[in-house]
Design a protein around this motif. Structure first.
Motif, PDB file in Angstrom:
ATOM      1  N   GLY B  55       0.846  -1.178   0.000  1.00  0.00           N
ATOM      2  CA  GLY B  55       0.000   0.000   0.000  1.00  0.00           C
ATOM      3  C   GLY B  55       0.880   1.225   0.000  1.00  0.00           C
ATOM      4  N   PRO B  56       0.339   2.342  -0.475  1.00  0.00           N
ATOM      5  CA  PRO B  56       1.158   3.561  -0.503  1.00  0.00           C
ATOM      6  C   PRO B  56       1.443   4.068   0.907  1.00  0.00           C
ATOM      7  CG  PRO B  56      -1.095   4.050  -1.154  1.00  0.00           C
ATOM      8  CD  PRO B  56      -1.009   2.569  -1.005  1.00  0.00           C
ATOM      9  N   SER B  59      -1.221   4.538   4.029  1.00  0.00           N
ATOM     10  CA  SER B  59      -2.393   3.745   3.676  1.00  0.00           C
ATOM     11  C   SER B  59      -2.972   3.006   4.873  1.00  0.00           C
ATOM     12  CB  SER B  59      -2.013   2.722   2.610  1.00  0.00           C
ATOM     13  OG  SER B  59      -0.978   1.896   3.111  1.00  0.00           O
ATOM     14  N   HIS B 213       7.994  -1.753  -0.573  1.00  0.00           N
ATOM     15  CA  HIS B 213       7.701  -0.958  -1.757  1.00  0.00           C
ATOM     16  C   HIS B 213       8.510  -1.502  -2.926  1.00  0.00           C
ATOM     17  CE1 HIS B 213       5.217   1.976   0.184  1.00  0.00           C
ATOM     18  NE2 HIS B 213       6.105   2.162   1.118  1.00  0.00           N
ATOM     19  N   ASN B 229      -5.364   0.376   1.115  1.00  0.00           N
ATOM     20  CA  ASN B 229      -5.304   1.824   0.876  1.00  0.00           C
ATOM     21  C   ASN B 229      -6.415   2.506   1.667  1.00  0.00           C
ATOM     22  OD1 ASN B 229      -4.476   4.240  -0.063  1.00  0.00           O
ATOM     23  ND2 ASN B 229      -4.976   3.873  -2.212  1.00  0.00           N
ATOM     24  N   ILE B 315      -0.043  -2.114  -8.876  1.00  0.00           N
ATOM     25  CA  ILE B 315       0.003  -1.215  -7.724  1.00  0.00           C
ATOM     26  C   ILE B 315      -0.512   0.161  -8.098  1.00  0.00           C
ATOM     27  CG2 ILE B 315       1.599  -0.043  -6.171  1.00  0.00           C
ATOM     28  CD1 ILE B 315       3.110  -2.674  -6.026  1.00  0.00           C
ATOM     29  N   ARG B 316      -0.092   0.621  -9.262  1.00  0.00           N
ATOM     30  CA  ARG B 316      -0.592   1.921  -9.708  1.00  0.00           C
ATOM     31  C   ARG B 316      -2.110   1.940  -9.756  1.00  0.00           C
ATOM     32  NH1 ARG B 316       3.839   3.315 -13.231  1.00  0.00           N
ATOM     33  NH2 ARG B 316       3.101   1.851 -14.775  1.00  0.00           N
ATOM     34  N   TYR B 319      -3.587   1.531  -6.259  1.00  0.00           N
ATOM     35  CA  TYR B 319      -3.373   2.730  -5.460  1.00  0.00           C
ATOM     36  C   TYR B 319      -4.180   3.897  -6.000  1.00  0.00           C
ATOM     37  CZ  TYR B 319       0.832   0.699  -3.229  1.00  0.00           C
ATOM     38  OH  TYR B 319       1.708  -0.064  -2.533  1.00  0.00           O
TER      39      TYR B 319
END
Lengths: 274, 325
Positions: B55-56, B59, B213, B229, B315-316, B319
């Motif tokens: 998660g970013p 998150s 990450h 997220n 992920i992009r 997210y």
């Protein structure tokens, strides 16, 4: 009961291991202890010299003669030294709260408060003991204090109780950081307050302050009341050799309250962001 | 092995006004904001799984890991480790877990590595035989032997990380939590760390929960990923299935002999740079072989490479970050 003994044994084992490691660090960096060995005793000897000067001018302080004051001062420094060895970390608890140091303790199968105080054992506290013992022995000789078995036990009980009161107050002050979320460093203030209210008879202060130091913030029990008991000096709460046991009881109560406050605070612990 | 039931964590943030007047006002009347860092998580993890927790920043992933390891107290909900509630029975439950935070060490700076280990041996009451066996295994996988007598303060980040990993495994925990373990490490150390994770998972059936990450970590280690997220789970499942579902395309990179780049009706030309072009195509519509055949029919091809839909795409998308290409 067996389980309790087992747990106690485990904690003792870990404690011994920690003390061993603390000693090894000192052996590794011997210069650091040399500094402490010089600066700490000087600090207290100078403090006592001040008292000697005052007494020489006025004869006595509030009915306490020179020997009695030495006795009080010595015991105060001794319980201070013990509290330094075991509880000095409390002064820096705020930093640990903010920096997230409790993460490590919380993921290990031992009490958090125990680990906080004992994983960085402050062996340097011993350097405070030396001036304490010197002045105390001096006070014993001056006052002709008789070391009966009862007196010896009384002094031991008092030192433990006094160290608990000091340690408990450090913990309580440190725990406020769980609420304030800031690293308040109370070390210097606590040290000042404790010095001023345990090294001299508190009977020289105004009654309102005496009341606070007796019932609200029980610093009076660290040294003034138990030593009055041992010296046979009458105080506002009466005289008696039983005072040392009250000190012990107050110490346990303060410590329990501190532990409770710490536990409640720990639930608000937020660790540190990455 | 791990069960997370309706886990919530709220933070209270005091909203402060700007400047001195705002600060003074704040003394009398403060506005409290409630932030739901983690908002109702439910999942369970079986023995022997390696789960990537991604998660970013911000998150709620770190907050979740910290609740799972007993560091933070949940506002509501529970975490069960091997059947034990970690909030209520912390001391018992943490015996089953090992925790490594990439950004901080649990080793003592002043001591040699083996001295820190010795303390852990006492804390976890590990008997000498098991202790030396574990050390042997750690030496085999991580090469810990050569840094045992080195003071921690003199260690490189990679060595320290190895030390931390070995320390977390000394008591043979059933679950290992790794929070960004490869952060800041060089390629070689990353490789041995990943090897270590795979090995202990294979040899000891250790369940591993990993936040990272680093896409390489996820690709090489995790069969299952949980994407979180804004405090809720966005995705939870098999990595390749999620990739298949969210990003069922591939990219073909073709180098031609000149910059006259042909188009294809079923593949999208996503970039061209002189004589190199990238085509994005869906597996269901077109095979790579067909695309190559069609392109080479139009122009001579010098070189090609195929990229699977990157986990970075997943992920992009998960997210909610727009692809800015």
């Amino acid at each position: 009961m067996k389980k309790l003994l087992d747990t106690l044994g485990h904690y003792l084992d870990v404690t011994l291991c920690n003390i061993k490691l603390a000693l090894m660090v000192i052996i590794e960096y011997p210069a650091s202890i040399a500094g402490w060995l010089i600066s700490n005793p000087i600090q207290f000897i100078v403090g006592f010299a001040t008292i000697k000067f005052v007494v020489a001018q006025f004869g006595e302080i509030n009915g306490w003669n020179y020997g009695q004051l030495a006795f009080l001062y010595g015991l105060s420094v001794i319980s201070h030294a013990v509290s330094m060895m075991f509880f000095v970390q409390g002064w820096f608890m705020g930093y640990s709260v903010i920096e997230g140091d409790f993460d490590r303790y919380l993921t290990r199968p031992l009490g958090v408060l125990y680990q906080f105080f004992f994983t960085t054992f402050n062996i340097f506290g011993i350097t405070d003991l030396i001036p304490g013992i010197v002045v105390f022995i001096y006070g014993c000789i001056e006052t002709g204090f008789r070391f009966t078995l009862g007196n010896a036990v009384g002094i031991l009980v008092m030192i433990i109780g006094a160290a608990f009161i000091r340690g408990g107050i450090y913990i309580m002050l440190g725990s406020t950081s769980f609420w304030t979320k800031s690293a308040n460093d109370f070390g210097q203030y606590t040290q000042e307050i404790f010095d001023k209210s345990t090294m001299y008879p508190i009977s020289m202060y105004p009654e309102s302050l005496q009341f606070i130091l007796t019932y609200l913030i029980p610093i009076g029990w660290v040294s003034f009341y138990p030593v009055s008991g041992l010296m046979g000096i009458e105080t506002a709460v009466g005289i008696g050799s039983g005072n040392v046991w009250i000190t012990f009881a107050v110490g346990i109560i303060v410590m329990l309250a501190a532990g409770l406050m710490f536990r409640i605070g720990l639930r608000r612990y937020e660790s540190a962001g990455n | 092995m791990i069960r997370v039931n309706d886990l919530h964590k709220e933070y209270h943030v005091v909203k402060k006004g700007q400047g001195l007047s705002g600060a003074v006002k704040g003394l009398f009347k403060s506005e409290k904001l409630t932030v739901n860092a983690v908002n109702g998580l439910n999942f369970h993890i079986n023995e022997g799984e390696i789960v990537g927790f991604i998660g970013p920043n911000g998150s709620g992933k770190s907050t979740t890991i910290k609740m799972m390891t007993g560091i933070l107290t949940p506002t509501s909900g529970e975490v069960l480790i091997n059947g034990q509630n970690i909030t209520k029975h912390r001391k018992e439950a943490v015996r089953d877990i090992g925790v490594v935070f990439g950004q901080r060490t649990q080793l003592n700076w002043d001591l040699r590595l083996e001295e820190s280990f010795e303390l852990l041996r006492h804390i976890y009451r590990i008997d000498k035989k098991q202790y030396s066996e574990t050390l042997e295994v750690m030496d085999e996988i991580l090469g810990i032997g050569e840094i045992l007598s080195k003071p921690v303060r003199q260690m490189s980040l990679g060595q320290r990380m190895k030390g931390d990993l070995a320390a977390s495994m000394l008591h043979s925990p059933k679950v290992l939590f790794l929070d960004e373990p490869t952060i800041g490490l060089d390629v070689g150390t990353k490789y041995s760390l990943r090897k270590f994770i795979k090995e202990i998972n294979r040899l000891r059936k250790t369940t591993v929960i990993l936040t990272t990450h680093d896409l390489g970590d996820i690709q090489q280690l995790c069969e299952r990923i949980i994407i979180i997220n804004s405090g809720v789970i966005m995705e939870d499942g098999n990595l390749s299935e999620i990739v298949e579902r969210i990003a069922p395309y591939r990219t073909l990179k073709v180098e031609f002999y000149d910059s006259d780049i042909p188009k294809h009706e079923r593949a999208e030309l996503i970039s061209e740079d002189n004589n190199v072009a990238c085509y994005k195509f869906f597996k269901s519509e077109l095979t790579a072989a067909e695309l190559i055949r069609d392109l080479s029919g139009e122009k001579a091809i010098k070189d090609i490479s195929i990229e699977e839909a990157g986990i970075d795409d997943i992920i992009r998308i998960a997210y909610g970050i727009k692809n800015v290409e």
